[in-house]
Design a protein around this motif. Structure first.
Motif, PDB file in Angstrom:
ATOM      1  N   ALA A 179      59.816  46.146  17.435  1.00  0.00           N
ATOM      2  CA  ALA A 179      59.829  44.993  18.262  1.00  0.00           C
ATOM      3  C   ALA A 179      61.312  44.775  18.862  1.00  0.00           C
ATOM      4  O   ALA A 179      61.526  44.516  19.888  1.00  0.00           O
ATOM      5  N   ALA A 180      62.326  45.043  17.781  1.00  0.00           N
ATOM      6  CA  ALA A 180      63.859  44.796  18.330  1.00  0.00           C
ATOM      7  C   ALA A 180      64.163  45.735  19.523  1.00  0.00           C
ATOM      8  O   ALA A 180      64.982  45.391  20.101  1.00  0.00           O
ATOM      9  N   PRO A 216      63.013  30.651  16.780  1.00  0.00           N
ATOM     10  CA  PRO A 216      63.100  32.148  16.847  1.00  0.00           C
ATOM     11  C   PRO A 216      63.911  32.289  18.273  1.00  0.00           C
ATOM     12  O   PRO A 216      64.877  33.416  18.171  1.00  0.00           O
ATOM     13  N   ALA A 217      64.023  31.523  19.074  1.00  0.00           N
ATOM     14  CA  ALA A 217      64.636  31.703  20.355  1.00  0.00           C
ATOM     15  C   ALA A 217      66.173  31.754  19.995  1.00  0.00           C
ATOM     16  O   ALA A 217      66.900  32.333  20.628  1.00  0.00           O
ATOM     17  N   ASP A 218      66.660  30.869  18.826  1.00  0.00           N
ATOM     18  CA  ASP A 218      68.001  30.899  18.670  1.00  0.00           C
ATOM     19  C   ASP A 218      68.451  32.176  18.085  1.00  0.00           C
ATOM     20  O   ASP A 218      69.845  32.342  18.108  1.00  0.00           O
ATOM     21  N   LEU A 219      67.518  33.124  17.793  1.00  0.00           N
ATOM     22  CA  LEU A 219      68.077  34.434  17.351  1.00  0.00           C
ATOM     23  C   LEU A 219      68.877  35.028  18.290  1.00  0.00           C
ATOM     24  O   LEU A 219      69.922  35.888  18.173  1.00  0.00           O
ATOM     25  N   ALA A 230      54.363  34.639  11.631  1.00  0.00           N
ATOM     26  CA  ALA A 230      54.265  33.508  12.453  1.00  0.00           C
ATOM     27  C   ALA A 230      55.344  33.443  13.627  1.00  0.00           C
ATOM     28  O   ALA A 230      55.148  33.122  14.741  1.00  0.00           O
ATOM     29  N   ALA A 231      56.534  34.001  13.075  1.00  0.00           N
ATOM     30  CA  ALA A 231      57.624  33.967  14.263  1.00  0.00           C
ATOM     31  C   ALA A 231      57.704  35.343  14.988  1.00  0.00           C
ATOM     32  O   ALA A 231      58.190  35.331  16.196  1.00  0.00           O
ATOM     33  N   GLN A 268      59.271  39.112  19.613  1.00  0.00           N
ATOM     34  CA  GLN A 268      58.866  40.016  20.464  1.00  0.00           C
ATOM     35  C   GLN A 268      59.327  39.584  22.040  1.00  0.00           C
ATOM     36  O   GLN A 268      59.788  40.411  22.807  1.00  0.00           O
ATOM     37  N   GLU A 269      59.289  38.237  22.146  1.00  0.00           N
ATOM     38  CA  GLU A 269      59.546  37.888  23.711  1.00  0.00           C
ATOM     39  C   GLU A 269      61.103  37.647  23.860  1.00  0.00           C
ATOM     40  O   GLU A 269      61.845  37.469  24.759  1.00  0.00           O
ATOM     41  N   LEU A 270      62.010  38.023  22.671  1.00  0.00           N
ATOM     42  CA  LEU A 270      63.446  37.799  22.903  1.00  0.00           C
ATOM     43  C   LEU A 270      64.181  38.664  23.771  1.00  0.00           C
ATOM     44  O   LEU A 270      63.596  39.862  23.833  1.00  0.00           O
ATOM     45  N   ASP A 271      65.059  38.512  24.507  1.00  0.00           N
ATOM     46  CA  ASP A 271      66.107  39.322  25.099  1.00  0.00           C
ATOM     47  C   ASP A 271      66.989  39.815  24.338  1.00  0.00           C
ATOM     48  O   ASP A 271      68.082  38.970  24.022  1.00  0.00           O
ATOM     49  N   LEU A 272      67.026  40.844  23.417  1.00  0.00           N
ATOM     50  CA  LEU A 272      68.342  41.018  22.729  1.00  0.00           C
ATOM     51  C   LEU A 272      69.022  42.347  23.197  1.00  0.00           C
ATOM     52  O   LEU A 272      69.817  43.143  22.515  1.00  0.00           O
TER      53      LEU A 272
END
Ligand code: FMN
Length: 188
Positions: free
Chosen positions: A121-122, A55-58, A81-82, A87-91
């Protein structure tokens, strides 16, 4: 015509298409999207199942096209699961377009709900949501994916409207290219 030195040319956007394998319709739509997007823009794309991706690679992509069906009004197991990591990603500064394959006749009260869950979430993660579409032409009673009278992304229904998917995909891709200022291939 003004010729720019090579170092002044804008870098091609990194585009990733990631999809849930929970239903085969979403995977087929992801491949159709990739074909249509490449034909139109010539951009190189990453296309992968969500479960094959950390998921972090997104967060490494300029634009994410995320495919997800709804499962009983919720995310399917692979997306669920992901989701905490998502939700933790900085997008911040990233464009996110969402597409889903659902069944409006069998589930008229939760049609495309998964897109609404991912969209919220995004947005909290700082993403710019792109590719909203009109709700005309569908028959459902409720959806978490409808914001200000439009679907937040691309709503496909291979169960009851299979003949409409190809055209919906092509129009969505053309709209994304326009919205994001992506190059259009000559003759496309
Ligand atoms: C257990 C289950 C729950 C589903 N829940 C929903 C739902 O809440 N909303 C919806 O629009 N479609 C729902 N669907 C339909 C799927 O999103 C999908 O369109 C359908 O399963 C097509 O799958 P396929 O591409 O593998 O044939 C559900 C399907 C299954 C099997």
């Amino acid at each position: 015509m003004t010729l720019l030195p090579a170092r002044s040319l804008p870098a091609a956007p990194r585009v990733g298409i990631f999809y849930s394998a929970a239903c085969k319709g979403t995977g087929a739509a992801a491949h159709d999207l990739a074909d249509a997007l490449f034909s139109l823009t010539g951009l190189s794309l990453t296309l992968a199942e969500l479960t094959c991706t950390a998921p972090a690679d997104l967060a490494h992509y300029d634009a994410l096209l995320l495919g997800c069906p709804t499962c009983g009004g919720e995310l399917p197991p692979d997306w669920a699961a992901a989701f905490p990591a998502f939700q933790e990603l900085d997008l911040a500064g990233r464009a996110v377009g969402l597409f889903g394959c659902d069944d409006q006749r069998a589930s008229p009260r939760t049609f495309q709900d998964a897109l609404g869950i991912l969209a919220e979430a995004a947005q909290v993660s700082g993403a710019r949501l792109v590719g909203s579409t009109a709700v005309a032409g569908y028959d459902f009673s409720d959806s978490r994916a409808v914001f200000r009278g439009r679907f937040i992304g691309l709503a496909l229904d291979p169960a009851t409207q299979p003949d409409l998917s190809g055209d919906r995909v092509r129009r969505w891709v053309a709209g994304l290219a326009h919205e994001l200022g992506w190059p259009i291939r000559l003759g496309a």
